[in-house]
Design a protein around this motif. Sequence first.
Motif, PDB file in Angstrom:
ATOM      1  N   GLN A 257       0.821  -1.222   0.000  1.00 16.98           N
ATOM      2  CA  GLN A 257       0.000   0.000   0.000  1.00 16.98           C
ATOM      3  C   GLN A 257       0.847   1.261   0.000  1.00 16.98           C
ATOM      4  OE1 GLN A 257      -1.451  -2.460   2.521  1.00 16.98           O
ATOM      5  NE2 GLN A 257      -2.477  -3.136   0.651  1.00 16.98           N
TER       6      GLN A 257
ATOM      7  N   ASP B   6       4.023  -0.785   4.029  1.00 12.91           N
ATOM      8  CA  ASP B   6       2.702  -1.210   4.485  1.00 12.91           C
ATOM      9  C   ASP B   6       2.197  -2.191   3.456  1.00 12.91           C
ATOM     10  OD1 ASP B   6       1.027  -0.684   6.611  1.00 12.91           O
ATOM     11  OD2 ASP B   6       1.198   1.496   6.224  1.00 12.91           O
ATOM     12  N   THR B   7       2.027  -3.447   3.852  1.00 13.62           N
ATOM     13  CA  THR B   7       1.624  -4.461   2.870  1.00 13.62           C
ATOM     14  C   THR B   7       0.409  -5.213   3.381  1.00 13.62           C
ATOM     15  OG1 THR B   7       2.775  -6.398   3.752  1.00 13.62           O
ATOM     16  CG2 THR B   7       4.115  -4.847   2.490  1.00 13.62           C
TER      17      THR B   7
ATOM     18  N   GLN C 189       3.034  -4.567   8.382  1.00 12.85           N
ATOM     19  CA  GLN C 189       4.189  -3.693   8.149  1.00 12.85           C
ATOM     20  C   GLN C 189       5.476  -4.510   8.052  1.00 12.85           C
ATOM     21  OE1 GLN C 189       4.054  -0.505  11.108  1.00 12.85           O
ATOM     22  NE2 GLN C 189       3.179   0.756   9.469  1.00 12.85           N
TER      23      GLN C 189
END
Length: 392
Positions: free
Chosen positions: A132, A144-145, A149
């Motif tokens: 993201q 941010d995935t 994190q």
Amino acid sequence: MRSTDVVIIGAGAAGLMCAFSAAARGRRVLLIDHANKAGKKILMSGGGRCNFTNMYTEPANFLSQNPHFCKSALARYTQWDFIAMVARHGVPYHEKKLGQLFCDNKSSDILEMLISECEGVKVDLRLDTSVQSIEKTEAGYLLDTSLGQVTCQSLVVATGGLSIPTLGATGFGYQIARQFGHNVLATRAGLVPFTITDQLKALCTELSGTSVDCLVSCNDQSFRENILFTHRGLSGPAILQISSFWNPGDTVEINLLPDHDALAWLQQQQAERPNSELKTLLGELFTKKMANLLAEQWFTSRPMKQYTPAELRDVADKLGAWQLVPAGTEGYRTAEVTLGGVDTREVSSKTLESLKSPGLYFVGEVLDVSGHLGGFNFQWAWASGYAAAQFV
Ligand SMILES: Cc1cc2nc3c(=O)[nH]c(=O)nc-3n(C[C@H](O)[C@H](O)[C@H](O)COP(=O)(O)OP(=O)(O)OC[C@H]3O[C@@H](n4cnc5c(N)ncnc54)[C@H](O)[C@@H]3O)c2cc1C
């Protein structure tokens, strides 16, 4: 919060190569891809047989606004290095032509080889994973995935180009580059068929499926290979190659008689076979259908003795230097590569590290480096992925 040494975004050719090469150096590597499968383009490539490299790879086979950039990586991981790995894994292959190496069986042999290399050194491969946002931290990067994190020291962008969105292509790599202050050069589709919409469209449609050995030229570049007539226009290796040098509005010249001096050949036929019709002679060089169509649509076929010298010159010009202006290309929907991309003047050619943001790396097609047709694009993916892996 996860912490690792290296995060690689994009599990395609360059990302997979970079992942196991870095992990082999003892780096902890998280390799993420938003697709549900790694290496989808590898599977599709080379008509299902993956043209995985070219024996004659050299820097001259690549297009870039910075033509020297590719030299360092190509020299440090060569086609012979990749061929040695293929041989070590017992993957059967052959040379099709012009140094192009293809799998004997399926492209999946190459993908399985790369995945098994990753497994051997414990690369953490996460599919269906999106990113993201990305932030620079003192020690590296914070992502941010969809896994949560993740922090890392080195972040590698291996997201490829824009060609074939249905295989997972996105412009995310360019977005990351811009976020960290990089210039992204205008992109366009390369190695792509031409569309024809003028009066030639009917000829292309009628000859759809016909392939002819030609010399195709545009903007001081020439390629001797087959062209293929299609329902939409022209394709085939010679057209794909020249498309990378073509800009909208440019004229493309096609020599349909690459082994002859067209005028000298026609004059010789006129002298030796004055009663033969032009279409009969063309039928000895092309398929009967093509000879008849050319004779009907381009010339009025008559016995050779009836052509004046000026008319003969006209026929020679058409056959030896057919000039056409394509309406466009089929675009990213079918293109094999994306021309342009991250400007290499802001990336180290030795380490592939950003000169703008330490710890950020770009590998593969996301960079402004595009190969000719024939296995060169994969060789660039392997070489750049390997080169970055030595420094991440
Ligand atoms: C139909 C076709 C046939 C081809 N055949 C050949 C051939 O035979 N020989 C040859 O040398 N070259 C061939 N090419 C070109 C070659 O496939 C590419 O140049 C090469 O795959 C580029 O490698 P890459 O790792 O940079 O990018 P890719 O292989 O495209 O990998 C990029 C990866 O990044 C992932 N990704 C993209 N956006 C995101 C995101 N936002 N988040 C997470 N992951 C993301 C994608 O899902 C993909 O897995 C072919 C291309 C096509 C389209």
